[in-house]
Design an enzyme around this catalytic site. Sequence first.
Site, PDB file in Angstrom:
ATOM      1  N   ASN A   1       0.899  -1.162   0.000  1.00 38.77           N
ATOM      2  CA  ASN A   1       0.000   0.000   0.000  1.00 38.77           C
ATOM      3  C   ASN A   1       0.935   1.209   0.000  1.00 38.77           C
ATOM      4  OD1 ASN A   1      -2.378  -1.610   0.249  1.00 38.77           O
ATOM      5  ND2 ASN A   1      -1.840  -1.918   2.392  1.00 38.77           N
TER       6      ASN A   1
ATOM      7  N   GLU B   1      -8.225  -3.595  -2.564  1.00 38.85           N
ATOM      8  CA  GLU B   1      -8.443  -2.978  -1.254  1.00 38.85           C
ATOM      9  C   GLU B   1      -8.325  -1.459  -1.338  1.00 38.85           C
ATOM     10  OE1 GLU B   1      -5.630  -5.157   1.226  1.00 38.85           O
ATOM     11  OE2 GLU B   1      -7.123  -6.732   1.534  1.00 38.85           O
TER      12      GLU B   1
ATOM     13  N   LYS C   1      -0.439 -14.968  -3.989  1.00 44.51           N
ATOM     14  CA  LYS C   1      -0.464 -15.489  -2.615  1.00 44.51           C
ATOM     15  C   LYS C   1      -0.713 -16.992  -2.643  1.00 44.51           C
ATOM     16  CE  LYS C   1      -1.794 -11.355  -0.043  1.00 44.51           C
ATOM     17  NZ  LYS C   1      -2.676 -10.713   0.964  1.00 44.51           N
TER      18      LYS C   1
ATOM     19  N   ASP D   1      -6.208 -15.374   1.890  1.00 45.82           N
ATOM     20  CA  ASP D   1      -5.259 -14.440   2.483  1.00 45.82           C
ATOM     21  C   ASP D   1      -4.480 -15.057   3.639  1.00 45.82           C
ATOM     22  OD1 ASP D   1      -3.971 -12.057   2.804  1.00 45.82           O
ATOM     23  OD2 ASP D   1      -5.630 -10.985   3.719  1.00 45.82           O
TER      24      ASP D   1
ATOM     25  N   GLU E   1       3.704 -16.003  -3.250  1.00 49.92           N
ATOM     26  CA  GLU E   1       3.892 -15.063  -2.141  1.00 49.92           C
ATOM     27  C   GLU E   1       3.567 -15.772  -0.835  1.00 49.92           C
ATOM     28  OE1 GLU E   1       2.402 -10.966  -2.605  1.00 49.92           O
ATOM     29  OE2 GLU E   1       1.653 -11.072  -0.551  1.00 49.92           O
TER      30      GLU E   1
ATOM     31  N   GLU F   1       0.795 -12.747  10.342  1.00 53.15           N
ATOM     32  CA  GLU F   1      -0.355 -11.845  10.378  1.00 53.15           C
ATOM     33  C   GLU F   1      -1.593 -12.483  10.989  1.00 53.15           C
ATOM     34  OE1 GLU F   1      -1.416 -10.122   6.584  1.00 53.15           O
ATOM     35  OE2 GLU F   1      -3.338  -9.428   7.347  1.00 53.15           O
TER      36      GLU F   1
HETATM   37  C1  GCU Z   1      -3.962  -8.430   3.874  1.00 54.48           C
HETATM   38  C2  GCU Z   1      -3.402  -7.531   4.933  1.00 54.48           C
HETATM   39  C3  GCU Z   1      -3.198  -6.134   4.467  1.00 54.48           C
HETATM   40  C4  GCU Z   1      -2.387  -6.143   3.180  1.00 54.48           C
HETATM   41  C5  GCU Z   1      -3.030  -7.061   2.164  1.00 54.48           C
HETATM   42  C6  GCU Z   1      -2.161  -7.255   0.952  1.00 54.48           C
HETATM   43  O1  GCU Z   1      -5.279  -8.114   3.606  1.00 54.48           O
HETATM   44  O2  GCU Z   1      -4.236  -7.532   6.050  1.00 54.48           O
HETATM   45  O3  GCU Z   1      -2.545  -5.416   5.469  1.00 54.48           O
HETATM   46  O4  GCU Z   1      -2.274  -4.865   2.669  1.00 54.48           O
HETATM   47  O5  GCU Z   1      -3.220  -8.336   2.706  1.00 54.48           O
HETATM   48  O6  GCU Z   1      -1.509  -8.304   0.904  1.00 54.48           O
HETATM   49  O7  GCU Z   1      -2.122  -6.433   0.083  1.00 54.48           O
END
Ligand code: GCU
Length: 677
Positions: free
Chosen positions: A201, A282, A356, A361, A383, A389
């Site tokens: 992000n 997101e 991923k 996730d 990934e 997490e």
């Molecule tokens: C998850 C994670 C986020 C992250 C996202 C990603 O949702 O909680 O913090 O930004 O994965 O891999 O982009």
Amino acid sequence: KAEDGSHAWLRYAPVPNPNGYRSLPSTIVALNSSKSSPVYTAGQELQKGIKGIFGKSLSINDTGKGPSSVVVGTAEAYKKNYGEFDEADALDEDGFFLSIEERRVRIIGQNQRAALYGAFEYLSRLAQANFSLVSYVSNPHAPIRWVNEWDNLDGSIERGYAGPSIFFRDGYVMENVTRAAEYARLLASIRVNGIVINNVNANAALLNERNIAGLGRLADAFRPYGVQLGISLNFASPQDFGGLPTFDPLDPTVDVWWANVTNKIYSRVSDFAGFLVKANSEGQPGPLTYNRTLADGANMFARALKPHGGIVMFRAFVYDHHLTPSNWKNDRANAAVEFFKDLDGKFDDNVVVQIKYGPIDFQVREPPSPLFSALRKTNTAIELQVTQEYLGHQDHLVYLAPMWKEILEFDLRVDNRPSKVKDIISSARFNRPLGGSAAVVNVGTNTTWLGSHLAMSNLYAYGILAWNPAAQAEDIIRDWIRLTFGFNRQVLDTVTEMSMKSWPAYENYSGNLGVQTLTDILYTHYGPNPASQDNNGWGQWTRADSVSIGMDRTVKNGTGNAGQYPPEIAMMFENIETTPDNLLLWFHHVPYTQRLKSGKTVIQHFYDAHYEGAATAQTFVTMWESLKGKIDEQRYDEVLFEQVYQAGHALVWRDSINQFYYNMSGIPDQAKRVGNH
Ligand code: GCU
């Protein structure tokens, strides 16, 4: 003596019987090693390691024909000094040849960093008191072996559990890059060759002048270790940062803007690795904003990087995070294949789609992402996540190599042929030249790097598996323990047992049968919160009600996700009878009274597994306590603290989850532990 964990597995602690090794060379020859080159580093590292392990100081020369030497260098330099050697042709990019003879050791790398990898390999053997005479070539499974760090410019780290950033502070790259260099050293020792230093992000302010100068400093700190620097980009940078009216990937002014930025980076960082891009996910901007395809977006960066030899890691983690739960057909797990399958073959050669490991996730148990089987004309990388997490942050011991192995060894049977995930991400299955792995690590300033001594086995295992996915999880942990805690047999066996039991235990007391982790998914991703797993827009659902539970991902009645896999696998997941119990609720919506292959009902399995998993976590405390006096006090105490915490939190998990499903289903526990007795 106190140990704070900062040296991780590179402690070079004295071995018990150093005289057992008669043939220790008397000099180090580092061939053609200009200062701060990886071969120079290799020479320094050999000197330091041999001093630590044997208490013997060796001198370093840059040429030499003495019989009793350890010679390290590139194949080219070796040939120049000593002539041809047979193994030269067997070396792939980044591969090395290690030959340990009575009075001579040769460490020859296909390139500079490969020579350093060989030096670390030799030292790892010595540090484990493995003095056997050997001769072999070791080549990487795949060229991309990167780590991703989700560091923000203000010094915080998204999903980081070990303190603030070692790269950034107050909006800028730090002046002091000492710790960044130490991290590169750790990474080189496990043959990681790239670091993406900032959050996916991404903040476009990373591209300002002062930060680009900072990137230069970091790259200079990484270079002696053969680790290349990469960065995450914000797709809207041309507009948000550059002041253009648009960030449309097909607008020529946008192209020029990216080319300029990229050139500027390369003029400071000539060996810059490339970009990592999270787009249209997101809330992040991306090409879909302009009705362009994800390939259009990825290729825009590829064009800018191409002249410099850089690559784009384009993330497949694209999904709509405002999904409507009431629609039975909605499924976040379908998103990646839906977004990417028609783009196969449309990505430029220097684009790698980073996927991923599972379709949702980083959950405690997922099937492999079906996207691995859908992209055949596209470079791909897997990934993984070292930072825990959803897996207890670093407060819970969860050794992840066994989980990664299940994914890497999973055979997707593309075209009814052997198609293991590990062979898809290398060139073996689809003959794609680029590929490999990335792991989200999120180290911080904590002296232990990850906030926990034992969690470091995951970083170590990541590097080993990225190089050689055929390595066994148990062998990896044993090496790591010897390097981290020394030679005591009981320490070795006990920490091995704890580690090997830890993932199954966590799965048992969190979310089992493929229902997902059941942690809080709204904010912290920490601690039990099964109620948060439904009625959210994120699409992480369990569909639990008073009689039944699980996502129906079948083609015949559900979201169709099972049908995204190649036919043999699709058939297996489509049918309850052939779906493994540990993925039952991932693919099927069943009554709590559904019988598993074990003969237990789903609900009774929940109750029992939560008791079993939490009970295992209690034994970690006593197991660890049995090691008192066999490990330095500081690390003993710090790990004990963690294990006591985990044991307590495992009980919280057990009781929260069991009570939640008891309240939901009203079905009593046959053993009468759960409910209002
Ligand atoms: C998850 C994670 C986020 C992250 C996202 C990603 O949702 O909680 O913090 O930004 O994965 O891999 O982009």
